[in-house]
Design a protein around this motif. Structure first.
Motif, PDB file in Angstrom:
ATOM      1  N   PHE A 239      37.583  -2.256 -25.323  1.00  0.00           N
ATOM      2  CA  PHE A 239      38.459  -1.321 -24.614  1.00  0.00           C
ATOM      3  C   PHE A 239      39.054  -1.980 -23.374  1.00  0.00           C
ATOM      4  O   PHE A 239      40.242  -1.831 -23.075  1.00  0.00           O
ATOM      5  CB  PHE A 239      37.657  -0.072 -24.238  1.00  0.00           C
ATOM      6  N   ASP A 240      38.230  -2.732 -22.651  1.00  0.00           N
ATOM      7  CA  ASP A 240      38.685  -3.367 -21.414  1.00  0.00           C
ATOM      8  C   ASP A 240      39.683  -4.491 -21.655  1.00  0.00           C
ATOM      9  O   ASP A 240      40.587  -4.721 -20.837  1.00  0.00           O
ATOM     10  CB  ASP A 240      37.486  -3.933 -20.641  1.00  0.00           C
ATOM     11  N   ARG A 246      42.969   0.889 -26.401  1.00  0.00           N
ATOM     12  CA  ARG A 246      43.264   1.884 -25.369  1.00  0.00           C
ATOM     13  C   ARG A 246      44.499   2.715 -25.707  1.00  0.00           C
ATOM     14  O   ARG A 246      45.019   3.438 -24.857  1.00  0.00           O
ATOM     15  CB  ARG A 246      43.470   1.197 -24.019  1.00  0.00           C
ATOM     16  N   GLU A 247      44.988   2.604 -26.940  1.00  0.00           N
ATOM     17  CA  GLU A 247      46.214   3.299 -27.301  1.00  0.00           C
ATOM     18  C   GLU A 247      46.085   4.815 -27.216  1.00  0.00           C
ATOM     19  O   GLU A 247      47.024   5.504 -26.828  1.00  0.00           O
ATOM     20  CB  GLU A 247      46.649   2.910 -28.717  1.00  0.00           C
ATOM     21  N   LYS A 248      44.911   5.331 -27.556  1.00  0.00           N
ATOM     22  CA  LYS A 248      44.778   6.794 -27.651  1.00  0.00           C
ATOM     23  C   LYS A 248      43.661   7.364 -26.788  1.00  0.00           C
ATOM     24  O   LYS A 248      43.471   8.591 -26.779  1.00  0.00           O
ATOM     25  CB  LYS A 248      44.560   7.190 -29.113  1.00  0.00           C
ATOM     26  N   ILE A 249      42.902   6.532 -26.103  1.00  0.00           N
ATOM     27  CA  ILE A 249      41.830   7.045 -25.242  1.00  0.00           C
ATOM     28  C   ILE A 249      41.946   6.410 -23.865  1.00  0.00           C
ATOM     29  O   ILE A 249      42.493   5.319 -23.710  1.00  0.00           O
ATOM     30  CB  ILE A 249      40.435   6.785 -25.842  1.00  0.00           C
ATOM     31  N   ALA A 250      41.415   7.114 -22.874  1.00  0.00           N
ATOM     32  CA  ALA A 250      41.553   6.659 -21.490  1.00  0.00           C
ATOM     33  C   ALA A 250      40.227   6.349 -20.826  1.00  0.00           C
ATOM     34  O   ALA A 250      40.205   5.920 -19.664  1.00  0.00           O
ATOM     35  CB  ALA A 250      42.294   7.723 -20.669  1.00  0.00           C
ATOM     36  N   VAL A 251      39.113   6.560 -21.517  1.00  0.00           N
ATOM     37  CA  VAL A 251      37.792   6.251 -20.962  1.00  0.00           C
ATOM     38  C   VAL A 251      37.040   5.376 -21.942  1.00  0.00           C
ATOM     39  O   VAL A 251      37.403   5.273 -23.112  1.00  0.00           O
ATOM     40  CB  VAL A 251      36.982   7.534 -20.645  1.00  0.00           C
ATOM     41  N   HIS A 252      35.973   4.750 -21.459  1.00  0.00           N
ATOM     42  CA  HIS A 252      35.207   3.827 -22.290  1.00  0.00           C
ATOM     43  C   HIS A 252      34.603   4.542 -23.513  1.00  0.00           C
ATOM     44  O   HIS A 252      34.172   5.698 -23.423  1.00  0.00           O
ATOM     45  CB  HIS A 252      34.081   3.194 -21.474  1.00  0.00           C
TER      46      HIS A 252
END
Length: 326
Positions: A239-240, A246-252
């Motif tokens: 994710f980092d 990270r296209e569709k989520i904003a948290v780990h």
């Protein structure tokens, strides 16, 4: 607090017979060299049949011996096959069989509904009917004959499950590409293929934003989350460092791993401890995988009982009682 088993299986003989008749050439009933009665999927051993799968009295006897009070039963066998009419009729029959088991043993048995997922409109109808008969949740295999659970065609089913806020046990089956992966030898489908299937299904849900679209879902990742607890750090670093993650989520992803639920079906104390660490002690529940040949009512309960006191009571039954409103 009663001991509640959230991952344990039954199947009606009539449903299984129909599955073998309609599910060929994928599903075949055969015998191993050791004389065991098994179902194979595309030639790979898929499920060893045991008498308690079909017999509630045997189940209750074994539950008593192991100290298990309530079983939330589900099907793990061949589920998705046949025409719309055949599939819907067979799954109605299976849900009716489980509803009858619950009615006969109301203090001991609850059930998860099976659905004809390949036909979403029929699946929504059956969900309503099964809930009226007492289903406390839903069982879905981690892939629907190779199709992802996040496939947009299944959205009507997920919308209704989300509206009802039902728990959903995501249970593995043979992953796509059994032969290509070489899982058709050494029972690799059971040893690692099932874990691949669950891990891929839940990871896809996380990265797809599925859990944000359906905020009322209570997803249960079978077999202590398969390999998800072990991979939590890898998912986060991807994710980092990788924009597609990270296209569709904003948290780990690890934050989503604390939003899903887990059973305790694992065979090492260290693995159970890692599941609790990653998922949280409020999200792990006792399960046995009984009566499969690797099911272990007593052994898994012993590992649960070896946990610290606060975790032990939660996993033995308090978490499941809260989730399933028992």
């Amino acid at each position: 607090m009663p001991v509640i088993d959230v991952h344990t299986h039954m199947i009606s003989a009539a449903f299984l017979d129909r599955a073998i008749q309609e599910g060929q050439p994928h599903y075949v009933r055969t015998r191993t060299k050791a004389g065991l009665d098994v179902i194979t999927y595309d030639g790979a051993p898929y499920m060893t049949l045991t008498p308690p799968m079909f017999d509630y009295e045997l189940r209750l006897k074994d539950m008593d011996a192991a100290g298990v009070d309530i079983a939330i039963v589900s099907v793990s066998g061949p589920t998705y096959w046949g025409s719309p009419e055949v599939s819907a009729a067979a799954i109605r029959q299976q849900n009716d069989d489980m509803a009858a088991g619950q009615a006969a043993h109301p203090k001991r048995i609850r059930f998860l509904a099976s659905l004809p997922w390949r036909y979403p409109a029929l699946a929504v109808e059956e969900l309503s009917r099964a809930c009226d008969k007492g289903a406390v949740g839903v069982m879905v295999l981690a892939n629907i004959l190779g199709r992802h659970l996040t496939d947009s065609d299944f959205a009507p089913v997920w919308n209704e499950i989300d509206r009802r806020g039902l728990p959903v046990l995501v249970h593995p089956t043979a992953p796509p590409g059994v032969k290509e992966l070489g899982f058709d030898v050494y029972n690799l489908t059971a040893a690692i293929g099932f874990m691949v299937d669950t891990t891929a299904a839940i990871t896809r849900m996380i990265f797809d934003g599925f859990l944000d679209r359906y905020p009322n879902l209570k997803i249960i990742a079978a077999h202590a989350g398969a390999t998800l607890p072990y991979l939590a750090g890898r998912l986060d670093i991807c994710f980092d460092t990788m924009p597609p993650c990270r296209e569709k989520i904003a948290v780990h992803p690890s934050q989503y791993l604390k939003r899903i639920w887990y059973d305790a079906v694992t065979y090492q104390q260290e693995s159970l401890a890692l599941c609790l660490q990653v998922g949280g002690a409020d999200k792990v529940m006792y399960g046995s995988d009984y009566p499969h040949n690797i099911g272990d009512m007593k052994g898994i309960l012993a590992r649960v009982d070896a946990l610290p006191t606060d975790q032990r009571e939660a996993v033995r039954g308090a978490n499941a009682a809260r989730l399933f409103k028992l």
